[in-house]
Design a protein around this motif. Sequence first.
Motif, PDB file in Angstrom:
ATOM      1  N   LYS A 282       0.990  -1.172  -0.058  1.00 25.35           N
ATOM      2  CA  LYS A 282      -0.032   0.094  -0.100  1.00 25.35           C
ATOM      3  C   LYS A 282       0.887   1.265   0.001  1.00 25.35           C
ATOM      4  N   ASP A 284       4.040   1.785  -1.184  1.00 23.44           N
ATOM      5  CA  ASP A 284       4.784   1.623  -2.427  1.00 23.44           C
ATOM      6  C   ASP A 284       3.540   2.361  -3.382  1.00 23.44           C
ATOM      7  N   ALA A 285       2.303   1.692  -3.203  1.00 22.24           N
ATOM      8  CA  ALA A 285       1.295   2.161  -4.193  1.00 22.24           C
ATOM      9  C   ALA A 285       1.023   3.605  -4.087  1.00 22.24           C
ATOM     10  N   ALA A 286       0.847   4.181  -2.916  1.00 21.17           N
ATOM     11  CA  ALA A 286       0.677   5.418  -2.559  1.00 21.17           C
ATOM     12  C   ALA A 286       2.045   6.370  -2.964  1.00 21.17           C
ATOM     13  N   GLU A 287       3.278   5.927  -2.861  1.00 24.75           N
ATOM     14  CA  GLU A 287       4.223   6.700  -3.390  1.00 24.75           C
ATOM     15  C   GLU A 287       4.279   6.899  -5.000  1.00 24.75           C
ATOM     16  N   THR A 288       3.665   5.565  -5.624  1.00 29.31           N
ATOM     17  CA  THR A 288       3.752   5.661  -6.926  1.00 29.31           C
ATOM     18  C   THR A 288       2.616   6.672  -7.553  1.00 29.31           C
ATOM     19  N   ARG A 289       1.352   6.662  -6.732  1.00 28.71           N
ATOM     20  CA  ARG A 289       0.236   7.495  -7.317  1.00 28.71           C
ATOM     21  C   ARG A 289       0.880   9.101  -7.019  1.00 28.71           C
ATOM     22  N   ALA A 290       1.509   9.355  -5.766  1.00 31.60           N
ATOM     23  CA  ALA A 290       1.853  10.858  -5.538  1.00 31.60           C
ATOM     24  C   ALA A 290       3.099  11.054  -6.582  1.00 31.60           C
ATOM     25  N   ASP A 292       3.082  10.178  -9.858  1.00 30.53           N
ATOM     26  CA  ASP A 292       2.293  10.468 -10.957  1.00 30.53           C
ATOM     27  C   ASP A 292       1.634  11.582 -11.206  1.00 30.53           C
ATOM     28  N   ALA A 293       1.131  11.991  -9.893  1.00 32.23           N
ATOM     29  CA  ALA A 293       0.293  13.118  -9.729  1.00 32.23           C
ATOM     30  C   ALA A 293       1.178  14.375  -9.845  1.00 32.23           C
TER      31      ALA A 293
END
Length: 338
Positions: A282, A284-290, A292-293
């Motif tokens: 979770k 890692d997924a949050a860092e990736t989304r941040a 990308d944003a």
Amino acid sequence: MDLAYIPSPSTGVLHLGPVPLRGYAFCIIIGVFVAVWYGNKRWLARGGKAGTVADIAVWAVPFGLIGGRLYHVITDYQLYFSEGEDWVDAFKIWEGGLGIWGAIAFGAVGAWIGCRRRGIPLPAYADAIAPGIALAQAIGRWGNWFNQELYGRPTDLPWALEISEGPNREAGLYHPTFLYESLWCVGVALLVVWADRRFRLGHGRAFALYVAAYCAGRGWIEYMRVDEAHHVLGLRLNVWTAIVVFLLAVTYIVVSARKRPGREEVVEPAALADIAKADAAKADAAETRAADAAGAAGDMPGSGAKPAGAKPAGAKPAGGKPAGGSGADVKPGPAEKR
């Protein structure tokens, strides 16, 4: 004339073509499913993994059935090995005859094997499954109703049990001891659930409470029964067993509470590892989304972001001359002088 009583079924088996469907077996099977289902809910609430209770039950249930049958056959051997009896009947478990004491003892051995294979403590598993076992017993006792067995003394109470004429039994109205024990087991399950929430029982004490409470009820219910049984010092063998097991369970509760107070914080280490992996995924997924944003915001027009290599307005190019100037401030060279 008796105005009210509990009727017994005319038969304990229904035939679906050539396949016999026995009420006794159905009650045992339903009880096992209830115990596993409710035990799983309690295990998850303690921090365990889904499916662990069922996996261990695969070991505990067969051991329990074997132990229950062995206890019954050993303590009532005259029903199978005396003159005129057929010893093959000892294997006909569908006709009734499971001793709870042997079932719990051997079932615990099977559960211990399953727990070792999963790397979890047996006491924690026993605490989770204890109320479910009591409910399974409550359901399983109705198998005795289908077989018209294990009833008490004659009575004219409104809830008397009607027993029909049959092998080793006389027609009449008797105390429905199967019903008394079924209701008692439901009460035991509720007691264990309440005590576990109120006092946070751990390290096998919830299971020990179930054992002690069941034995307390089994003692007086057993005393009411009239079926053939061995007696020791004027009491039925099962009464003595209930007394001894009750004392052992109470002793365990007292000693365990002193040596290991509180409740286990971790009941299944593998569950913690899975939680840690899920949390890491979770994160890692949050860092990736941040990331990308942030990248998407930099590419938007009017965002104020400058492309790489851009120079601010008015910046002078190499040589000191402003790029794209009007020429008003440019001094003439020597060839341009008049």
